[in-house]
Write a protein that holds these residues in place. Structure first.
Motif, PDB file in Angstrom:
ATOM      1  N   VAL A 170     -26.416 -78.963 -19.325  1.00 39.10           N
ATOM      2  CA  VAL A 170     -26.696 -79.995 -18.336  1.00 39.10           C
ATOM      3  C   VAL A 170     -26.811 -79.345 -16.965  1.00 39.10           C
ATOM      4  O   VAL A 170     -25.912 -78.612 -16.534  1.00 39.10           O
ATOM      5  N   LEU A 171     -27.917 -79.604 -16.278  1.00 40.21           N
ATOM      6  CA  LEU A 171     -28.121 -79.166 -14.907  1.00 40.21           C
ATOM      7  C   LEU A 171     -27.996 -80.383 -13.997  1.00 40.21           C
ATOM      8  O   LEU A 171     -28.591 -81.427 -14.270  1.00 40.21           O
ATOM      9  N   ARG A 172     -27.234 -80.224 -12.927  1.00 39.70           N
ATOM     10  CA  ARG A 172     -27.065 -81.328 -11.975  1.00 39.70           C
ATOM     11  C   ARG A 172     -27.476 -80.858 -10.581  1.00 39.70           C
ATOM     12  O   ARG A 172     -26.643 -80.438  -9.769  1.00 39.70           O
ATOM     13  N   ASP A 219     -26.557 -69.650 -26.626  1.00 38.19           N
ATOM     14  CA  ASP A 219     -25.150 -69.527 -27.015  1.00 38.19           C
ATOM     15  C   ASP A 219     -24.251 -69.485 -25.781  1.00 38.19           C
ATOM     16  O   ASP A 219     -23.195 -70.139 -25.732  1.00 38.19           O
ATOM     17  N   ARG A 220     -24.654 -68.720 -24.790  1.00 33.55           N
ATOM     18  CA  ARG A 220     -23.857 -68.586 -23.571  1.00 33.55           C
ATOM     19  C   ARG A 220     -23.792 -69.896 -22.793  1.00 33.55           C
ATOM     20  O   ARG A 220     -22.748 -70.250 -22.243  1.00 33.55           O
ATOM     21  N   PHE A 221     -24.910 -70.616 -22.745  1.00 34.52           N
ATOM     22  CA  PHE A 221     -24.984 -71.791 -21.885  1.00 34.52           C
ATOM     23  C   PHE A 221     -24.710 -73.101 -22.615  1.00 34.52           C
ATOM     24  O   PHE A 221     -24.699 -74.163 -21.982  1.00 34.52           O
ATOM     25  N   HIS A 222     -24.470 -73.040 -23.929  1.00 36.06           N
ATOM     26  CA  HIS A 222     -24.177 -74.270 -24.653  1.00 36.06           C
ATOM     27  C   HIS A 222     -22.911 -74.929 -24.100  1.00 36.06           C
ATOM     28  O   HIS A 222     -21.877 -74.287 -23.902  1.00 36.06           O
ATOM     29  N   GLY A 223     -23.021 -76.221 -23.843  1.00 36.15           N
ATOM     30  CA  GLY A 223     -21.875 -76.995 -23.363  1.00 36.15           C
ATOM     31  C   GLY A 223     -21.608 -76.866 -21.882  1.00 36.15           C
ATOM     32  O   GLY A 223     -20.701 -77.529 -21.367  1.00 36.15           O
ATOM     33  N   GLN A 224     -22.382 -76.047 -21.177  1.00 28.31           N
ATOM     34  CA  GLN A 224     -22.135 -75.871 -19.749  1.00 28.31           C
ATOM     35  C   GLN A 224     -22.775 -77.008 -18.943  1.00 28.31           C
ATOM     36  O   GLN A 224     -23.868 -77.476 -19.241  1.00 28.31           O
ATOM     37  N   ILE A 225     -22.059 -77.444 -17.926  1.00 31.97           N
ATOM     38  CA  ILE A 225     -22.564 -78.406 -16.960  1.00 31.97           C
ATOM     39  C   ILE A 225     -22.569 -77.711 -15.616  1.00 31.97           C
ATOM     40  O   ILE A 225     -21.513 -77.351 -15.074  1.00 31.97           O
ATOM     41  N   LEU A 226     -23.759 -77.467 -15.085  1.00 27.97           N
ATOM     42  CA  LEU A 226     -23.914 -76.683 -13.866  1.00 27.97           C
ATOM     43  C   LEU A 226     -24.350 -77.574 -12.708  1.00 27.97           C
ATOM     44  O   LEU A 226     -25.445 -78.149 -12.724  1.00 27.97           O
ATOM     45  N   GLU A 227     -23.463 -77.723 -11.727  1.00 28.97           N
ATOM     46  CA  GLU A 227     -23.845 -78.361 -10.471  1.00 28.97           C
ATOM     47  C   GLU A 227     -24.667 -77.337  -9.691  1.00 28.97           C
ATOM     48  O   GLU A 227     -24.203 -76.221  -9.425  1.00 28.97           O
ATOM     49  N   LEU A 228     -25.908 -77.692  -9.329  1.00 26.87           N
ATOM     50  CA  LEU A 228     -26.836 -76.718  -8.764  1.00 26.87           C
ATOM     51  C   LEU A 228     -27.112 -76.949  -7.285  1.00 26.87           C
ATOM     52  O   LEU A 228     -27.533 -78.041  -6.881  1.00 26.87           O
ATOM     53  N   ALA A 229     -26.889 -75.924  -6.485  1.00 33.05           N
ATOM     54  CA  ALA A 229     -27.276 -75.906  -5.081  1.00 33.05           C
ATOM     55  C   ALA A 229     -27.566 -74.466  -4.703  1.00 33.05           C
ATOM     56  O   ALA A 229     -27.108 -73.525  -5.370  1.00 33.05           O
ATOM     57  N   GLY A 230     -28.334 -74.285  -3.649  1.00 35.71           N
ATOM     58  CA  GLY A 230     -28.652 -72.943  -3.190  1.00 35.71           C
ATOM     59  C   GLY A 230     -28.173 -72.649  -1.791  1.00 35.71           C
ATOM     60  O   GLY A 230     -28.097 -71.492  -1.379  1.00 35.71           O
ATOM     61  N   ALA A 237     -21.268 -78.103  -5.500  1.00 42.86           N
ATOM     62  CA  ALA A 237     -21.682 -76.966  -6.326  1.00 42.86           C
ATOM     63  C   ALA A 237     -20.994 -75.694  -5.837  1.00 42.86           C
ATOM     64  O   ALA A 237     -20.767 -75.500  -4.639  1.00 42.86           O
ATOM     65  N   ASP A 238     -20.667 -74.810  -6.789  1.00 42.32           N
ATOM     66  CA  ASP A 238     -19.995 -73.540  -6.489  1.00 42.32           C
ATOM     67  C   ASP A 238     -21.073 -72.485  -6.218  1.00 42.32           C
ATOM     68  O   ASP A 238     -21.559 -71.820  -7.146  1.00 42.32           O
ATOM     69  N   LEU A 239     -21.438 -72.305  -4.949  1.00 42.37           N
ATOM     70  CA  LEU A 239     -22.542 -71.413  -4.606  1.00 42.37           C
ATOM     71  C   LEU A 239     -22.297 -69.960  -5.020  1.00 42.37           C
ATOM     72  O   LEU A 239     -23.199 -69.316  -5.573  1.00 42.37           O
TER      73      LEU A 239
END
Length: 305
Positions: free
Chosen positions: A147-149, A202-213, A265-267
């Motif tokens: 999931v990308l947020r 495999d690495r990114f399965h189940g990850q929810i990433l809050e996205l900011a730059g 998001a954790d920059l």
């Protein structure tokens, strides 16, 4: 069993996120299939010219979603949202997203990357409940998923005719506090994170990433845009009363932002995954300033007539 030669189905390919993701995957040599309603639309024809396969379908016709997903190894999911001044139609958005997930599950897709929206705390209060329901259905589907947020797009400075955001005659009006850092992201970077997830499911399965730059106060952002474009630009903070007059969802964003402190998001962690993550200055230097400048030039010319 899917293989690397099977395509990734990209939905929303004629929009911002889907379009840049399809082009990013094609640039990486990955087969892409794009869901489109009209294959003759200019954006669809441009994707076909870039080597994408076009699959004609519609989120409101589930059989076409299954046909599009069949044979795909991954799905980039951007279900269309319906927004009116009265608010988001979250139920319709959820039905569309869940229909796509069901089609992916039935078709035996290996990995779904869903792009929703950055969380602000009380998401139901500001229109993210449809996306929440899609996330819940994806988690429960048994599929591999990421999931990308993403937070607010830097490209939103280019909006025209919106009651908030965009720049009109040198003024950027928005809901956010003038003196607090506001997280934002370039749409191109959303595509990078999607590509990373598909490259290593495999690495990114189940990850929810809050996205900011980047995180820049609106006042500082306006100053940066002014420097980069050579046009005077200032920020104007919309009052609560003005936000309420625009609509209930808009004033909810105004309030929730102040109650929660905004996106989170954790920059540094994101930059470890993607060292080339764009800042606002990078985006401006990479064509954003030219595009904003062209709009401001056109507005000035129109006002002089």
């Amino acid at each position: 069993m899917s293989s690397q030669h099977d395509p990734i189905l990209v939905t929303g390919g004629t929009g911002k996120q889907g379009g840049v993701t399809a082009r990013r995957l094609r640039a990486d040599g990955i087969p892409v299939r794009v869901l489109v309603r009209d294959p003759d639309a200019p954006a669809a024809r441009a994707l076909a010219a870039a080597g994408a396969e076009l699959a004609i379908g519609d989120f409101d016709a589930p059989d076409t979603l299954l046909a599009a997903a069949t044979g795909a190894r991954g799905v980039f999911a951007v279900p269309p949202a319906t927004y009116r001044v009265a608010g988001w139609d979250g139920d319709l958005e959820a039905r569309r997203g869940i229909a796509l997930i069901e089609a992916a599950r039935t078709a035996g897709v290996d990995h779904v990357v869903f792009t929703g929206v950055g969380s602000l705390g009380d998401d139901i209060a500001w229109g993210a409940h449809g996306k929440q329901r899609i996330e819940e259905a994806l988690v429960a589907s048994g599929l591999r998923y990421t999931v990308l947020r993403p937070v607010r797009f830097m490209e939103n400075y280019l909006l025209q005719g919106s009651p908030v955001d965009g720049i009109a005659h040198g003024v950027h009006r928005h809901l956010f506090p003038a003196d607090r850092p506001l997280q934002m992201i370039a749409v191109d970077d959303i595509a990078v994170f999607a590509a990373l997830a598909f490259a290593d499911p495999d690495r990114f399965h189940g990850q929810i990433l809050e996205l900011a730059g980047d995180a820049v106060t609106p006042v500082a952002a306006a100053a940066a845009i002014a420097r980069a474009t050579g046009h005077p630009v200032r920020y104007e903070e919309v009052s609560e009363a003005e936000a309420e007059a625009i609509g209930p969802e808009i004033v909810n964003v105004w309030r929730v932002t102040r109650e929660t402190g905004g996106w989170h998001a954790d920059l540094p962690a994101l930059r470890e995954l993607h060292p080339g993550l764009w800042t606002l200055d990078t985006w401006l230097a990479s064509g954003g300033a030219d595009r904003i400048g062209a709009l401001l030039d056109a507005q000035k010319a129109s006002a002089a007539r």
